[in-house]
Design a protein around this motif. Sequence first.
Motif, short mmCIF file in Angstrom:
data_model
loop_
_atom_site.label_atom_id
_atom_site.label_comp_id
_atom_site.label_asym_id
_atom_site.label_seq_id
_atom_site.Cartn_x
_atom_site.Cartn_y
_atom_site.Cartn_z
N THR A 136 0.78 -1.19 0.02
CA THR A 136 0.01 -0.06 0.03
C THR A 136 0.76 1.26 0.03
N LEU A 137 2.28 1.25 0.20
CA LEU A 137 2.98 2.28 0.17
C LEU A 137 2.74 3.28 1.54
N ARG A 138 1.68 2.77 2.46
CA ARG A 138 1.70 3.49 3.61
C ARG A 138 2.50 3.30 4.65
N PRO A 139 2.83 4.39 5.41
CA PRO A 139 3.73 4.20 6.70
C PRO A 139 3.05 3.37 7.64
N VAL A 140 3.97 2.39 8.33
CA VAL A 140 3.54 1.63 9.33
C VAL A 140 4.10 2.02 10.49
N GLU A 141 5.29 3.05 10.46
CA GLU A 141 5.79 3.71 11.44
C GLU A 141 6.12 5.22 11.10
N PRO A 142 5.91 6.13 11.90
CA PRO A 142 6.17 7.40 11.48
C PRO A 142 7.73 7.64 11.33
N GLU A 143 8.02 8.60 10.58
CA GLU A 143 9.42 8.88 10.04
C GLU A 143 10.27 9.34 11.45
N SER A 144 11.21 8.78 11.69
CA SER A 144 12.21 9.25 12.58
C SER A 144 13.77 9.66 12.41
N GLU A 145 14.22 10.64 13.24
CA GLU A 145 15.59 11.05 12.94
C GLU A 145 16.35 10.54 13.77
N PHE A 146 17.80 10.16 13.19
CA PHE A 146 18.81 9.56 14.10
C PHE A 146 20.24 10.21 13.40
N VAL A 147 21.44 9.84 14.36
CA VAL A 147 22.60 10.47 13.94
C VAL A 147 23.64 9.35 13.69
N ILE A 148 24.28 9.30 13.02
CA ILE A 148 25.61 8.32 12.98
C ILE A 148 26.86 9.46 13.23
N LYS A 149 27.30 8.93 14.34
CA LYS A 149 28.58 9.70 14.63
C LYS A 149 29.88 9.05 14.46
N ILE A 150 30.84 9.80 13.97
CA ILE A 150 32.01 9.13 13.43
C ILE A 150 33.07 8.98 14.62
N HIS A 151 33.44 7.85 15.20
CA HIS A 151 34.42 7.61 15.92
C HIS A 151 35.73 8.24 15.47
N ASP A 152 36.49 8.69 16.48
CA ASP A 152 38.01 9.08 16.02
C ASP A 152 38.93 8.25 16.15
#
Length: 732
Positions: A136-152
């Motif tokens: 159906t192309l309908r979202p089953v979960e709302p869009e959520s934001e996350f961060v990929i942090k680069i370890h030095d």
Amino acid sequence: MTIQQVLLLLLLWMWLPHPCHTEMFFRRTPDLRPKSFGGRASGSDGKAVHRQKRGWMWNQFFLLEEYTGSDYQYVGKLHSDQDKGDGSLKYILSGDGAGTLFIIDEKTGDIHATRRIDREEKAFYTLRAQAINRRTLRPVEPESEFVIKIHDINDNEPTFPEEIYTASVPEMSVVGTSVVQVTANDADDPSYGNSARIIYSILQGQPYFSVEPETGIIRTALPNMNRENREQYQVVIQAKDMGGQMGGLSGTTTVNITLTDVNDNPPRFPQSTIHLRIPESSPVGTAIGSVKATDADTGKNAEVEYRIIDGDGTDMFDIVTQKDTQEGIITVRKPLDYETRRLYTLKVEAENTHVDPRFYYLGPFKDTTIVKISVEDVDEPPVFSRSSYLFEVHEDIELGTIIGTVMYFSVCKHTISAEINNPKDTTRVPVYVRILDVNDNAPQFAVFYDTFVCENARAGQLIQTISAVDKDDPLGGQKFFFSLAAVNPNFTVQDNEDNTARILTRRNGFSRHEISTYLLPVVISDNDYPIQSSTGTLTIRVCACDSRGNMQSCSAEALLLPAGLSTGALVAILLCIIILLVIVVLFAALKRQRKKEPLILSKEDIRDNIVSYNDEGGGEEDTQAFDIASTRHNPETLFVPRRTPSAPDNTDVRDFINQRLKEHDTDPSAPPYDSLATYAYEGNDSIAESLSSLESGTTEGDQNYDYLREWGPRFNKLAEMYGGGESDKDTS
């Protein structure tokens, strides 16, 4: 990469949570923000809503930089609790680097990095994830934001902004004196691990200098470092990351340190006794020789002042400090005499002018030496009783008058005969003669005065200020008096008593018509003895002035000229008039020249022609000067008169003129230019006919001029001329 660095990376990998073993789950919730542990809040109906504690939270992934594996680097996994594993859900990734740098498996939710990442380029990436129904192309979960942090990881060594530093520190500084601070930079993450923690150490420059490990401040490490022993030092500083531990990266820099001078060395004379010689004939101010104390310091710290502090010649000699060479120059202060004293002893001191109180314990900062000066004998010339002579004499002194006397003496000793016979042993003395002034010159006007008075001047008005000069130079200074030679009804002189005087008017109004110039004799006298005086004459012109007293014109001729025209304007007007006259004369001459040139030279020219011979005879008795026959040569060639019919009897003059004008206008042979036709109509012909001979040339046959003899003696000559001519003609 070294083995130590590989082992360190493995240890870090073991200490950190490995992303391959971490799964992030979605949970169906209307809140788009990342959720943490359960809390308490108020619902829409005002009742308390109790949230269940969540066993997971996710808002960032961690990824090591500089991945060197051959496969894509695994970042983490997204998973929704709605995912039944039947492939009905689809995971979507968007944000920084989505689809290029970071890709997601839309079925499993696994996230991978497609290339090696450098933290120094970008430290973290922000992305958004969502799970939708594939059908159906309908979202089953709302869009959520996350961060990929680069370890030095420690992949950047510390660097210094400058490859070479230059610094200085005063010599004799105490241990621990700060010299300079050097600071290195590390591009690694200072907030993660020890990759950017820098420790400083000294590789070269010990034991003279040290460096603080944490700050990079270089300090002195030895006391009493002497510039005179060594001035330049080179120090090498190392900056190492990982807190200076094994496996850390490092960088170095060079610091060139110079010890600056302080006044820690006193001056010293190289000799305890110095011998000098001077001829007794040396004049005052002669330099005998020099002394010099050496100082190991430089600049102002080595500056020395010399003085004579003791001895038997302190009043006979001086010493002067030569700043550029730091020498003491000994000079003669008084005349020397070998016969009076042959040896002098001086004690000379040299002292530093800039002493540093910190180093008083190294002093005293001065030294002394003994200078012995020997006076040498010379052949002495005669000596005058004075060094110079001054005589005064009046300027009017008589010839031969004695004005003064000079005296000299000679030293009596065994060499006196040699001194007198030696022409080089001469003495010179200046003799000054001052000429005293005598009042023998009369004062006179200081300058020539161009004085004028306005016609509208009033009594008491100032018209001129005068002053005087005198060639004499009295001791008390110049003093002049001004007065009139005689009482003047027009002007007066008022003495200002400061060697100037004012010329004032004595009446109202002056007129150029009556008198244009006044002569005013002024007597000028001085105050010396004998009194001298002279008379100077002021020429005062009467001028026309405006209301403010400004001169307009002064000459009497100016009355005939327009007011307000200056001399320059009048000259310009006169030149213009002269130029116009020259132009008119030239134009008239050209016009006259043109008139002399005939416009029609043909024989058919019907205008009157006059032939000028410019000959003048000698009168009735002159029969040889002029041939009357020349007036009769071919008159028909000059013009052909047009014969017009005579006017009928009793014709009115106006009708006659109109008739002739009409004939002239209709004549085809008339010239094509304006001409003047003269019709001297006097009526019918006279019974006596014409007496003129001008038309005689047009008649046929000879004429008889015998009737001229009947007219009296005055016509005899004319009768002979014409009558004789006819006779000659008949004879020929």
